[in-house]
Design a protein around this motif. Structure first.
Motif, PDB file in Angstrom:
ATOM      1  N   TYR A   1      77.549 -19.965  88.265  1.00  0.00           N
ATOM      2  CA  TYR A   1      77.192 -20.175  86.889  1.00  0.00           C
ATOM      3  C   TYR A   1      75.784 -20.713  86.384  1.00  0.00           C
ATOM      4  O   TYR A   1      74.961 -20.404  85.705  1.00  0.00           O
ATOM      5  CB  TYR A   1      78.267 -21.082  86.194  1.00  0.00           C
TER       6      TYR A   1
ATOM      7  N   ASP B   1      83.329 -12.230  82.629  1.00  0.00           N
ATOM      8  CA  ASP B   1      84.312 -12.840  81.585  1.00  0.00           C
ATOM      9  C   ASP B   1      84.487 -14.542  81.924  1.00  0.00           C
ATOM     10  O   ASP B   1      84.601 -15.489  81.345  1.00  0.00           O
ATOM     11  CB  ASP B   1      85.687 -12.345  81.334  1.00  0.00           C
TER      12      ASP B   1
ATOM     13  N   TRP C   1      82.056 -17.286  80.756  1.00  0.00           N
ATOM     14  CA  TRP C   1      82.285 -17.736  79.515  1.00  0.00           C
ATOM     15  C   TRP C   1      83.401 -18.981  79.538  1.00  0.00           C
ATOM     16  O   TRP C   1      83.119 -20.071  78.830  1.00  0.00           O
ATOM     17  CB  TRP C   1      82.627 -16.688  78.356  1.00  0.00           C
TER      18      TRP C   1
ATOM     19  N   LYS D   1      82.845 -22.962  78.629  1.00  0.00           N
ATOM     20  CA  LYS D   1      83.609 -23.627  77.585  1.00  0.00           C
ATOM     21  C   LYS D   1      84.513 -24.859  78.263  1.00  0.00           C
ATOM     22  O   LYS D   1      84.636 -25.878  77.902  1.00  0.00           O
ATOM     23  CB  LYS D   1      85.052 -22.593  77.249  1.00  0.00           C
TER      24      LYS D   1
END
Length: 273
Positions: A174, A211, A214, A218
């Motif tokens: 990430y 996905d 994301w 969060k």
């Protein structure tokens, strides 16, 4: 980010999950990650610190002194490395052999990547066959363990993935995705070395579905908010006989347990209906 607000590392993320579940004591979490206290390494941690230092030259940020090997027959003419350190010295040679075999060019060691509320310190950033990559070096006594959440067998088990291991890969990928925007993908590798068998060594490349980035972003935001709230209102202790017995804060902690709490249960015939 406000000044002095702690960023979310993969270690903070995993330990905050445990804190939410009541498995991690908030007082120990605060001491380690908010107050910046350092604690003596266990024998296993000391062995891992020495091994990684010999491989990369980097120091453990939580115990930043040059690690020394344990010796057998110390101070005698027969002085030599103890069995565990001798075994890991051979793993150091395995590490060096793999560097050559996979054409690994080390770019940096111990470099910290930061993006927004997240950060992480990489063991190695390297070019693997010319491709910029992140390598995390692990030493473990659970190399062939498929049952422990820290065991290195079946870490991607579809029914029970080992999130405490895999979170690190997701977190670093990430960070790399958001920092190296001109690169389509930055591979992440675990290089895992057994502390029990000098011939047990594996390389695992972890890929991440789009996905999941994301969801990870969060979770970082959610954990950051929770962390700020806990800092303001105070972390909660989650004492237990086992955890307190091994806790480095035990002697100074007012919540430390020496005897178990009394548990009350109610017998009723309805239990057998």
């Amino acid at each position: 980010m406000k000044k002095n607000e702690p960023q979310i590392t993969q270690s903070i993320l995993k330990n905050m999950r445990d804190y939410i579940d009541g498995k991690e004591c908030g007082l120990l979490f605060k001491a380690r990650y908010i107050d910046g206290k350092t604690f003596p390494s266990t024998d296993g941690q000391a062995l891992g610190n020495w091994f990684e230092y010999k491989c990369t030259g980097a120091l453990n940020p939580y115990d930043p002194k040059i690690p020394e090997a344990k010796l057998s027959y110390k101070g005698t003419a027969k002085e030599k490395l103890s069995a565990n350190y001798e075994r890991m010295s051979k793993q150091v040679e395995n590490f060096k052999t793999a560097l050559k075999h996979y054409n690994v060019e080390i770019v940096s060691v111990g470099e910290t990547l930061e993006f927004g509320k997240a950060k992480g310190t990489c063991d190695i950033i390297a070019k693997v066959n010319g491709e910029l990559s992140i390598i995390d070096v692990k030493s473990t006594g659970l190399f062939n363990d498929k049952w422990s959440e820290f065991g290195w067998q079946e870490i991607d088990n579809a029914f029970r993935p080992k999130l405490k291991l895999l979170t690190q890969a997701l977190h670093y990928k990430y960070l790399a995705k958001n920092i190296y925007k001109d690169l389509k993908n930055v591979p992440f590798y675990f290089w895992v070395f057994s502390t029990k068998n000098e011939n047990d060594f594996k390389i695992i490349r972890v890929e991440v579905a789009e996905d999941d980035y994301w969801f990870h972003a969060k979770e970082i935001n959610d954990m950051h908010q929770l962390l700020q709230m806990e800092i303001k209102q105070g972390f909660k202790a989650h004492p237990s006989i086992d955890k307190c017995a091994k806790c480095p804060l035990k002697e100074e902690c007012p919540e430390a347990m020496d005897v178990p709490k009394v548990e009350t249960i109610y017998y009723t015939n309805e239990m057998f209906v």
